[in-house]
Design a protein around this motif. Structure first.
Motif, PDB file in Angstrom:
ATOM      1  N   THR A  36     -26.149 -23.883  26.614  1.00 36.85           N
ATOM      2  CA  THR A  36     -26.162 -25.064  26.890  1.00 36.85           C
ATOM      3  C   THR A  36     -25.888 -26.023  25.897  1.00 36.85           C
ATOM      4  N   ARG A  37     -26.564 -25.756  24.628  1.00 34.29           N
ATOM      5  CA  ARG A  37     -25.993 -26.505  23.510  1.00 34.29           C
ATOM      6  C   ARG A  37     -24.740 -26.559  23.023  1.00 34.29           C
ATOM      7  N   ARG A  38     -24.099 -25.449  23.280  1.00 35.59           N
ATOM      8  CA  ARG A  38     -22.636 -25.218  22.764  1.00 35.59           C
ATOM      9  C   ARG A  38     -21.703 -26.206  23.715  1.00 35.59           C
ATOM     10  N   SER A  43     -18.582 -30.776  24.652  1.00 35.46           N
ATOM     11  CA  SER A  43     -18.342 -32.202  25.533  1.00 35.46           C
ATOM     12  C   SER A  43     -18.456 -33.186  24.595  1.00 35.46           C
ATOM     13  N   SER A  44     -19.136 -33.277  23.745  1.00 34.38           N
ATOM     14  CA  SER A  44     -19.231 -34.408  22.647  1.00 34.38           C
ATOM     15  C   SER A  44     -18.303 -34.519  21.959  1.00 34.38           C
ATOM     16  N   GLY A  45     -17.325 -33.672  21.768  1.00 36.55           N
ATOM     17  CA  GLY A  45     -15.975 -33.692  20.663  1.00 36.55           C
ATOM     18  C   GLY A  45     -16.436 -33.345  19.220  1.00 36.55           C
ATOM     19  N   LEU A  46     -17.802 -33.419  18.972  1.00 36.67           N
ATOM     20  CA  LEU A  46     -18.336 -32.899  17.629  1.00 36.67           C
ATOM     21  C   LEU A  46     -18.042 -31.255  17.472  1.00 36.67           C
ATOM     22  N   GLU A  47     -17.547 -31.082  16.270  1.00 41.11           N
ATOM     23  CA  GLU A  47     -17.592 -29.620  15.819  1.00 41.11           C
ATOM     24  C   GLU A  47     -18.837 -29.648  15.050  1.00 41.11           C
ATOM     25  N   MET A  48     -19.792 -28.913  15.248  1.00 37.48           N
ATOM     26  CA  MET A  48     -21.097 -28.853  14.574  1.00 37.48           C
ATOM     27  C   MET A  48     -21.658 -27.383  15.092  1.00 37.48           C
ATOM     28  N   SER A  49     -22.106 -26.669  13.992  1.00 39.88           N
ATOM     29  CA  SER A  49     -22.953 -25.700  14.664  1.00 39.88           C
ATOM     30  C   SER A  49     -24.539 -25.849  15.094  1.00 39.88           C
ATOM     31  N   LEU A  50     -24.944 -24.913  15.630  1.00 36.91           N
ATOM     32  CA  LEU A  50     -26.154 -25.151  16.406  1.00 36.91           C
ATOM     33  C   LEU A  50     -27.349 -25.599  15.307  1.00 36.91           C
ATOM     34  N   GLY A  51     -27.340 -25.074  14.271  1.00 38.47           N
ATOM     35  CA  GLY A  51     -28.227 -25.252  13.384  1.00 38.47           C
ATOM     36  C   GLY A  51     -28.187 -26.703  12.829  1.00 38.47           C
ATOM     37  N   ASP A  52     -26.854 -27.127  12.605  1.00 37.22           N
ATOM     38  CA  ASP A  52     -26.615 -28.643  12.290  1.00 37.22           C
ATOM     39  C   ASP A  52     -26.884 -29.648  13.132  1.00 37.22           C
ATOM     40  N   TYR A  53     -26.659 -29.297  14.584  1.00 39.17           N
ATOM     41  CA  TYR A  53     -27.096 -29.995  15.595  1.00 39.17           C
ATOM     42  C   TYR A  53     -28.540 -30.358  15.724  1.00 39.17           C
ATOM     43  N   THR A  54     -29.397 -29.188  15.618  1.00 39.10           N
ATOM     44  CA  THR A  54     -30.471 -29.259  15.803  1.00 39.10           C
ATOM     45  C   THR A  54     -31.069 -29.873  14.513  1.00 39.10           C
ATOM     46  N   LEU A  55     -30.733 -29.811  13.475  1.00 42.94           N
ATOM     47  CA  LEU A  55     -31.291 -30.475  12.144  1.00 42.94           C
ATOM     48  C   LEU A  55     -30.959 -31.971  12.434  1.00 42.94           C
ATOM     49  N   LEU A  56     -29.729 -32.392  13.011  1.00 41.27           N
ATOM     50  CA  LEU A  56     -29.251 -33.817  12.804  1.00 41.27           C
ATOM     51  C   LEU A  56     -30.299 -34.604  14.120  1.00 41.27           C
ATOM     52  N   LYS A  86     -27.168 -29.987   3.633  1.00 38.08           N
ATOM     53  CA  LYS A  86     -25.898 -30.388   2.673  1.00 38.08           C
ATOM     54  C   LYS A  86     -24.656 -30.509   3.565  1.00 38.08           C
ATOM     55  N   ARG A  87     -24.497 -29.809   4.733  1.00 47.35           N
ATOM     56  CA  ARG A  87     -23.108 -30.123   5.480  1.00 47.35           C
ATOM     57  C   ARG A  87     -23.201 -31.384   6.072  1.00 47.35           C
ATOM     58  N   LEU A  88     -24.409 -31.701   6.792  1.00 52.52           N
ATOM     59  CA  LEU A  88     -24.692 -32.925   7.206  1.00 52.52           C
ATOM     60  C   LEU A  88     -24.478 -34.038   6.433  1.00 52.52           C
ATOM     61  N   GLU A  89     -24.838 -33.995   5.305  1.00 48.52           N
ATOM     62  CA  GLU A  89     -24.615 -35.096   4.259  1.00 48.52           C
ATOM     63  C   GLU A  89     -23.105 -35.041   3.808  1.00 48.52           C
ATOM     64  N   ARG A 115     -25.693 -41.624  13.607  1.00 48.62           N
ATOM     65  CA  ARG A 115     -26.489 -42.219  14.895  1.00 48.62           C
ATOM     66  C   ARG A 115     -25.326 -42.272  16.041  1.00 48.62           C
ATOM     67  N   LEU A 116     -24.079 -42.574  15.466  1.00 46.26           N
ATOM     68  CA  LEU A 116     -22.929 -42.381  16.432  1.00 46.26           C
ATOM     69  C   LEU A 116     -22.653 -41.069  16.949  1.00 46.26           C
ATOM     70  N   ALA A 117     -22.938 -39.969  16.091  1.00 47.77           N
ATOM     71  CA  ALA A 117     -22.565 -38.786  16.501  1.00 47.77           C
ATOM     72  C   ALA A 117     -23.954 -38.294  17.440  1.00 47.77           C
ATOM     73  N   ILE A 118     -25.213 -38.701  17.106  1.00 47.89           N
ATOM     74  CA  ILE A 118     -26.249 -38.564  18.122  1.00 47.89           C
ATOM     75  C   ILE A 118     -25.865 -39.220  19.508  1.00 47.89           C
ATOM     76  N   ARG A 119     -25.389 -40.350  19.582  1.00 43.78           N
ATOM     77  CA  ARG A 119     -25.235 -41.251  20.707  1.00 43.78           C
ATOM     78  C   ARG A 119     -24.099 -40.311  21.515  1.00 43.78           C
ATOM     79  N   GLU A 120     -23.194 -39.612  20.786  1.00 43.99           N
ATOM     80  CA  GLU A 120     -22.113 -38.853  21.677  1.00 43.99           C
ATOM     81  C   GLU A 120     -22.784 -37.522  22.161  1.00 43.99           C
ATOM     82  N   LEU A 121     -23.645 -36.912  21.575  1.00 42.32           N
ATOM     83  CA  LEU A 121     -24.511 -35.734  21.871  1.00 42.32           C
ATOM     84  C   LEU A 121     -25.439 -36.018  23.010  1.00 42.32           C
ATOM     85  N   TRP A 122     -26.063 -37.100  22.921  1.00 40.74           N
ATOM     86  CA  TRP A 122     -26.951 -37.625  24.011  1.00 40.74           C
ATOM     87  C   TRP A 122     -26.081 -37.979  25.146  1.00 40.74           C
ATOM     88  N   LYS A 123     -25.184 -38.700  24.976  1.00 44.62           N
ATOM     89  CA  LYS A 123     -24.114 -38.814  26.327  1.00 44.62           C
ATOM     90  C   LYS A 123     -23.766 -37.360  27.019  1.00 44.62           C
TER      91      LYS A 123
END
Length: 159
Positions: A36-38, A43-56, A86-89, A115-123
């Motif tokens: 589901t998270r993948r 769908s968000s268009g962001l390329e991010m690992s599950l760990g990065d997504y969770t930490l963000l 470090k990756r998110l930074e 915050r823009l990335a989070i908004r895309e993920l939440w959408k």
């Protein structure tokens, strides 16, 4: 004999609470399943690992916060948060600042870009939920939203 309806009401309430608990377990399992998270990330268009997504998401929820505090909240070792931090930074999604309470420590917080990335993920998450509700009646969706909203408030109140 007067208390019989009260007892029946409590039994019915307990049975309903059991059904709610079972449904929430299913919802939680779906919401946090890697598949589901993948899908949400794709769908968000962001390329991010599950760990990065969770930490963000966690920094967004709790920040500004020390990584050590976040590790405690997430029940993981702080060392597991350093690489995704470090990756998110480096992507400009979070930033570090000195902790005003202890100059040796740093706080992490979400940047404007984060915050823009989070908004895309939440959408994307809302779109995934909407797809599951696509054959529901609007009134039923509203009823569910009201009930879950009240339940979320009860959780906040009792946490």
């Amino acid at each position: 004999m007067e208390d019989a309806p009260g007892r029946e009401g409590r039994t019915g309430q307990r049975e309903a609470a059991d059904r709610v608990a079972a449904a929430l377990a299913t919802v939680g399992n779906w919401m946090f399943a890697p598949a589901t998270r993948r899908r949400i990330m794709a769908s968000s268009g962001l390329e991010m690992s599950l760990g990065d997504y969770t930490l963000l998401a966690q920094v967004s929820l709790h920040g500004p916060v020390r990584l050590s505090v976040l590790a405690g909240l997430m029940e993981v070792d702080k060392s597991t948060l350093s690489p995704p931090a470090k990756r998110l930074e480096s992507r400009g999604l979070i930033e570090r600042q000195p902790d005003p309470a202890d100059a040796r420590a740093q706080l992490v917080s979400v940047t404007r870009e984060g915050r823009l990335a989070i908004r895309e993920l939440w959408k994307a998450r809302a779109d995934a939920v909407a797809a599951l509700l696509s054959d529901w009646q609007s009134a039923d969706i509203e009823h569910l939203a009201e009930g879950l909203g009240a339940f979320a408030e009860a959780i906040k109140k009792n946490s």
